[in-house]
Design a protein around this motif. Structure first.
Motif, mmCIF file in Angstrom:
data_model
loop_
_atom_site.group_PDB
_atom_site.id
_atom_site.type_symbol
_atom_site.label_atom_id
_atom_site.label_comp_id
_atom_site.label_asym_id
_atom_site.label_seq_id
_atom_site.Cartn_x
_atom_site.Cartn_y
_atom_site.Cartn_z
ATOM 1 N N ARG A 237 0.817 -1.210 0.000
ATOM 2 C CA ARG A 237 0.000 0.000 0.000
ATOM 3 C C ARG A 237 0.852 1.262 0.000
ATOM 4 N N TYR A 280 3.394 6.118 6.085
ATOM 5 C CA TYR A 280 2.103 6.139 6.792
ATOM 6 C C TYR A 280 1.081 6.974 6.024
ATOM 7 N N VAL A 285 -2.406 4.814 7.109
ATOM 8 C CA VAL A 285 -2.390 4.130 8.408
ATOM 9 C C VAL A 285 -1.423 4.869 9.327
ATOM 10 N N GLY A 286 -1.441 4.504 10.598
ATOM 11 C CA GLY A 286 -0.511 5.084 11.551
ATOM 12 C C GLY A 286 0.141 3.977 12.353
ATOM 13 N N GLU A 288 -0.284 3.056 15.215
ATOM 14 C CA GLU A 288 -1.223 2.304 16.057
ATOM 15 C C GLU A 288 -1.900 1.170 15.278
ATOM 16 N N ASP A 289 -1.838 1.228 13.943
ATOM 17 C CA ASP A 289 -2.467 0.188 13.117
ATOM 18 C C ASP A 289 -1.546 -0.995 12.844
ATOM 19 N N LEU A 290 -0.267 -0.855 13.183
ATOM 20 C CA LEU A 290 0.708 -1.882 12.803
ATOM 21 C C LEU A 290 0.542 -3.162 13.623
ATOM 22 N N SER A 291 0.753 -4.298 12.955
ATOM 23 C CA SER A 291 0.825 -5.577 13.663
ATOM 24 C C SER A 291 2.265 -5.926 14.016
ATOM 25 N N ILE A 333 3.967 -4.795 19.729
ATOM 26 C CA ILE A 333 4.372 -4.509 18.357
ATOM 27 C C ILE A 333 5.708 -5.218 18.078
ATOM 28 N N ARG A 376 -2.048 -8.115 10.334
ATOM 29 C CA ARG A 376 -2.842 -7.475 9.271
ATOM 30 C C ARG A 376 -2.072 -6.371 8.547
ATOM 31 N N VAL A 377 -1.228 -5.659 9.267
ATOM 32 C CA VAL A 377 -0.484 -4.536 8.690
ATOM 33 C C VAL A 377 0.978 -4.629 9.142
ATOM 34 N N VAL A 395 -0.322 -4.895 3.609
ATOM 35 C CA VAL A 395 -1.533 -5.182 4.383
ATOM 36 C C VAL A 395 -2.163 -6.474 3.893
#
Lengths: 396, 141
Positions: A237, A280, A285-286, A288-291, A333, A376-377, A395
């Motif tokens: 992405r 980002y 995304v930021g 906080e969205d990272l896996s 994380i 997921r990310v 993603v």
């Protein structure tokens, strides 16, 4: 948002000092990626090679070299050089070609046979080359810079050599689970502390080795992926490939001085932080969205720096995040679940591609013992000599 | 080694940079072609001596012999050198250099004051190549 491309295949050649040609590693990785994608090489419309150095033709031949080794089939061909960011720029080039409609399926390959010991500049008397100058005038190797950053963290944030060693302990435990890693032995903090100092305060086991290795990806348009029967591929992405902004106030490879902040105030964010932010923003995304994240742990101390630059924690809080287990497998994380460069070593044109291979395997849930639950990310981040910076966000 | 990076002797030894006449940016190593400030219309780049003293931004050392083009005698045992990155307040830039021979990392601290002095990079029968070294002044931050 600039649109997504699908990752159909990922492949690697195991890393290590195998003593063979980079062509062999790259071709093996390419064949593995093509097999993983279920795509015939003759159906690939474009090949992008991340450059390495071959006697007489430094770097200019990677795409065509791999195309020849796989068998000339008339594909569009590109070679890119961006030092340690070469692999990410190769991915960025492939993505741009797909999004521009120039190719449906693109093979990206990076491979190297690294010399033993310190990296060094190309030969000859070349006083117009900053990379040559820092060696000739100062004897400043890459570990010199890693040592400067490590000491600076100790002075500014209170980091300790024990904090740095802890990164190696974490990454070596993860590398032990990865069949493509060169080093597959768990390392203890005592072993790090007992290894020789290379560039104070960093020791041999704080610094990643040079290695041979190869990595490859097969990327395609989303439409091709659907036609190919892959309804939900891992998607790329964002690929950020940014330069620093003037004036860069942080001494960086290979320069022997920073820009002056006399006429213009330095930007609020550092170069490394801007690499992450660009990705980002592109991905929407930021942190906080990272896996999970894969970062260039050229030194143990540098991995801690990336935690802060990626926004995984606040400035100066990286060591705490590490000790709390936040970046271990199972943590908030996880970082460098592949084992990182600590476990792989440096094969310059391959390593940014290898990071994305790990993103793909994690996002598909195929990472076996080192799998991040429900990934997921994922983000990968790296920085290349001469002001190349890149991060990739994938993603599922 | 490279022309015009430093000048003078003894107390008068200075690193030389250049300053843009349009935006006042300072460059070291000297930038003689174009001002690198992206917002600058471009001015003449004039030679300017840099501050003699600065403070340690960070430091490290080289415990292993660096590869060429660094020149060292492979017949002699390797003597580690310290490297110091020094923040020059007036120019607002950081300059890396070797410490004077004999100074080790154990004697250095971030924030400590250092001054620039002339040093020897290497020498053979015909030539001595000079360079700059950073030497602690004994003043702590």
């Amino acid at each position: 948002m600039t649109g997504e491309v699908a990752v159909l295949g990922a492949g690697m050649h195991p890393w290590g000092k195998w003593g063979r040609s980079f062509v062999e590693y790259g071709t093996a990785a390419a064949r593995a990626a093509l097999a993983d994608a279920g795509v015939d090489w003759r159906d690939v419309g474009s090949i992008v090679g991340a450059d390495t150095v071959r006697g007489g033709y430094p770097g200019y031949v990677a795409g065509a070299t791999f195309a020849k080794a796989l068998g000339w089939q008339g594909a569009r061909v590109t070679s890119v050089y961006a030092a340690c960011a070469s692999g990410a720029q190769a991915i960025g080039t492939a993505r741009a070609q797909i999004l521009a409609g120039l190719a449906d399926v693109v093979l990206v390959v990076g491979a190297d046979s690294a010399p033993k010991g310190f990296f060094r500049p190309a030969g000859g008397d070349r006083a117009d080359d900053p990379d040559w100058l820092r060696f000739r005038v100062l004897g400043a190797t890459n570990p010199t810079y890693f040592g400067l950053y490590a000491r600076r963290r100790m002075a500014v944030h209170g980091d300790t050599p024990e904090d740095f060693a802890r990164v190696k302990v974490k990454n070596s435990a993860l590398g032990a689970l990865n069949p493509y890693a060169r080093y597959r032995k768990r390392v203890t903090a005592e072993e790090v502390a007992a290894s020789a100092v290379v560039a104070d305060p960093l020791r041999l086991l704080d610094i990643c080795a040079t290695s041979d290795g190869g990595a490859a990806l097969v990327l395609s348009s989303m439409e091709f992926a659907r036609r190919h029967g892959v309804a939900e591929p891992v998607r790329i992405r964002a690929v950020s490939t940014v330069t620093p902004r003037y004036p860069n106030p942080v001494l960086d490879l290979p320069d022997i001085a920073t820009d002056s902040a006399l006429a213009v105030s330095p930007p609020e964010e550092t170069f490394r932080a801007s690499i992450a932010r660009a990705a980002y923003e592109e991905a929407g995304v930021g942190p906080e969205d990272l896996s999970f994240a894969e970062v260039y742990d050229l030194s143990t101390a540098l991995e801690l720096q990336w935690y802060e630059d990626l926004g995984l924690c606040g400035e100066g809080e990286a060591a705490k995040l590490l000790w709390d287990g936040g970046t271990a497998l199972g943590g908030r994380i996880p970082v460098n679940v592949s084992g990182g460069l600590a476990s792989f070593g440096e094969a310059v044109p391959a390593q940014a591609i290898a990071q994305v291979c790990e993103l793909v395997w994690q996002l598909r849930g195929e990472a076996t013992d080192r799998q991040v639950e429900g990934a997921r990310v994922g983000v990968s981040a790296n920085q290349g000599l001469f002001g190349h910076g890149s991060a990739v966000i994938a993603v599922r | 080694m490279v022309a015009g990076w430093f000048t003078g002797e003894g107390e008068g030894f200075r690193l030389l940079g250049t300053r843009c006449s349009a935006c006042a940016s300072v460059f070291f190593p000297r930038e003689d072609a174009l001002c690198r400030n992206p917002g600058c219309p471009g001015g003449d780049l004039c030679e300017v001596p840099l501050s003699r003293r600065g403070r340690v931004w960070s430091y490290t050392d080289g415990r292993y012999r660096p590869p060429s083009p660094y020149v060292s005698d492979p017949e002699l045992p390797w003597e580690p050198y310290a490297l110091i990155a020094v923040e020059l307040a007036e120019e607002r830039l950081v300059v890396l250099g070797q410490a004077v021979p004999g100074v080790t990392v154990a004697e250095l601290a971030v924030g400590m004051e250092v001054e620039v002095v002339a040093g020897v990079l290497n020498e053979d029968a015909e030539t001595t190549w000079t360079t700059w070294h950073w030497r602690p002044t004994g003043v702590r931050a």
